[in-house]
Structure formats: C-alpha cells, structure tokens
Design a protein around this motif. Structure first.
Motif, PDB file in Angstrom:
ATOM      1  N   ALA A  55       0.804  -1.217   0.000  1.00 10.39           N
ATOM      2  CA  ALA A  55       0.000   0.000   0.000  1.00 10.39           C
ATOM      3  C   ALA A  55       0.834   1.263   0.000  1.00 10.39           C
ATOM      4  N   LEU A  56       2.044   1.200   0.536  1.00 13.33           N
ATOM      5  CA  LEU A  56       2.835   2.411   0.723  1.00 13.33           C
ATOM      6  C   LEU A  56       3.620   2.771  -0.538  1.00 13.33           C
ATOM      7  N   SER A  65      -6.827   3.249   4.351  1.00 10.83           N
ATOM      8  CA  SER A  65      -7.700   3.011   3.189  1.00 10.83           C
ATOM      9  C   SER A  65      -7.791   1.538   2.803  1.00 10.83           C
ATOM     10  N   GLU A 105      -2.838   5.764   3.354  1.00 12.65           N
ATOM     11  CA  GLU A 105      -2.732   4.548   2.539  1.00 12.65           C
ATOM     12  C   GLU A 105      -3.090   3.303   3.346  1.00 12.65           C
TER      13      GLU A 105
END
Length: 257
Positions: free
Chosen positions: A24-25, A165, A162
């Motif tokens: 995600a990052l 979410s 991030e």
C-alpha cells in the motif's frame, strides 16, 4: 481448531497483513519467494517492518540468503531477518553476514473469538471508541507517535491514509473527553484478525486503557466475522494480553544490526 491449525492460520495471516502494508505504501516493496516467505519493506526507518520474513514451519536457508542479498541491495532503511521456525545455522550465518548480531525473540499469541458475550474487558469511566478513516490519518498518526514515543514522520507512514484506506484495515482511537488515551489497528486476513499498534501515551499508562482498547477491538472484529485474533507481543504487553485470553503458541526470532 487444533493448536497447530491456529498457529498456521495466525502465522500466514500475519505475513499477508504485513504484505498488504508494504504493497500500500508508495515506497513499499513486496517480493514473494514462495508461500510463507517474502521480502517486504514499508520504507519506514524501523527494522521490524522491513526485511526478509519467513513464516514457513520448516524453512531451508537457501531462499532466505537470496532474499537477504536482495534486501541489502534494495532497502535503504534498517531491515531485519525474521523467522518463525527455530533458526538453523545457515540462517544465523546469513544474518551475521549482513551485520545482524542482535537476536530478539518475540511471542506469537492467539485468542479464539468464538461464542458470544463479553471478551473479558472492562471499560474505564468515560472511555469512548471510534474508528478513524483515511481523512483522519493525521490525527491517528499523531496519536501513534505519542503512544509509542516515536517520531511523527515514522508514524505518518505506518498510520497514514494509505494504510487506513486498506479494505482489510480498521484503525481505532480511544478517548476520554477530548483526549486520545489509546490507539489500535486491526488487520484482517482469511477469518483471522491481527492486532497491531496498541499504544497508550506515557501520562495515561497503567490506567487500564491498553487492556480496554484491545478488548473493544476484539469485540468489534468478532462482530465483523473474525474467529481468531493474533498478535506479536512485546515483553511489557504479555500480561495484558494474557489477561484477555491470549496464549503464546510460538516464539519467533528476529535478527537486526
């Protein structure tokens, strides 16, 4: 579930959860070598969230060495080698070759969430729980930094929009009045839930808030359908989690510089 099955579910759930964070990052890295073994990096300057992670029950050292060599080339923040099984000589040699001579043993703890009724927690007076969304990531990251006494820029990654979410993630903030007194993060994977980032700021410790938020998260995640909770505990947290019904099923080994 038998203990072995519970341990397998928790171990592989943990790897999936950490991989979800890495993917995600923006500066993250996720390389899966085979089921249960991956090179993961969040980009945060904490060795425990970057490196080679092996949750296989019976690993061989060859792939670990290959991934470690790749980590040394591609990860520019502190990283580690972490294994679930009792480390063999080859793994220890690989770690030493990368300057990793510090060895930390971390307990994997699990708790079944079957049945109904309370999960053993008592909420302090005035205790209120909320689930911040991505739009509240700055508030959540600030609370994490206070609770862990860590730099805000580090927690802005691990508690950023991030992460909040992710469909598998739910952040939790506990407050008394307008004051944040505890944080937590739940990450779900295939019927189990990982409990992460339980923290309490220094001025509010030893008042039951860590126990209370953990219990409240367990209740909320059971309602979402989780039937097993797991966590990797610090030494200080062992008694808190044991009081909530968690039991240690394995000791994992982490090598760092």
């Amino acid at each position: 579930m038998e203990t072995l099955d519970v341990t397998e579910v928790a171990a592989h759930g943990w790897l999936e959860n950490v991989a979800a964070i890495a993917e995600a990052l923006p500066g993250g890295l996720c390389v899966r070598a085979e089921p249960g073994l991956a090179l993961l990096a969040s980009g945060a300057p904490l060795a425990s969230v970057n490196g080679v992670f092996d949750v296989r029950s019976a690993p061989g050292p060859g792939l670990i060495a290959d991934l470690a060599a790749r980590a040394a080339e591609q990860i520019d923040v502190p990283w580690c080698i972490q294994v679930r099984a009792e480390p063999d000589a080859g793994t220890a040699e690989t770690a030493a070759a990368h300057g990793m001579t510090t060895v930390v043993r971390t307990p994997l703890m699990v708790r079944e969430l079957t049945g109904r009724g309370t999960l053993d927690g008592r909420l302090p007076a005035g205790f209120a729980l909320r689930q911040p969304g991505p739009e509240d990531s700055a508030v959540f990251a600030t609370a994490l930094a206070a609770g862990f006494e860590a730099p805000a820029q580090v927690m802005s990654l691990l508690g950023g929009a991030e992460i909040l979410s992710l469909p598998c993630a739910t952040a939790y903030l506990a407050g008394v009045g307008d004051e944040v007194v505890a944080t937590g993060l739940a990450l779900r994977a295939e019927g189990c839930v990982g409990i992460f980032n339980i923290s309490v700021p220094p001025g509010r410790r030893r008042q039951g808030y860590g126990t209370a938020i953990t219990s409240a998260i367990l209740e909320a995640e059971r309602e979402r359908g989780a039937r097993l909770a797991y966590l990797l505990s610090s030494e200080k947290g062992l008694s808190v989690y044991a009081s909530l019904g968690f039991r240690t099923v394995e000791q994992w080994t982490r090598y760092t510089t």
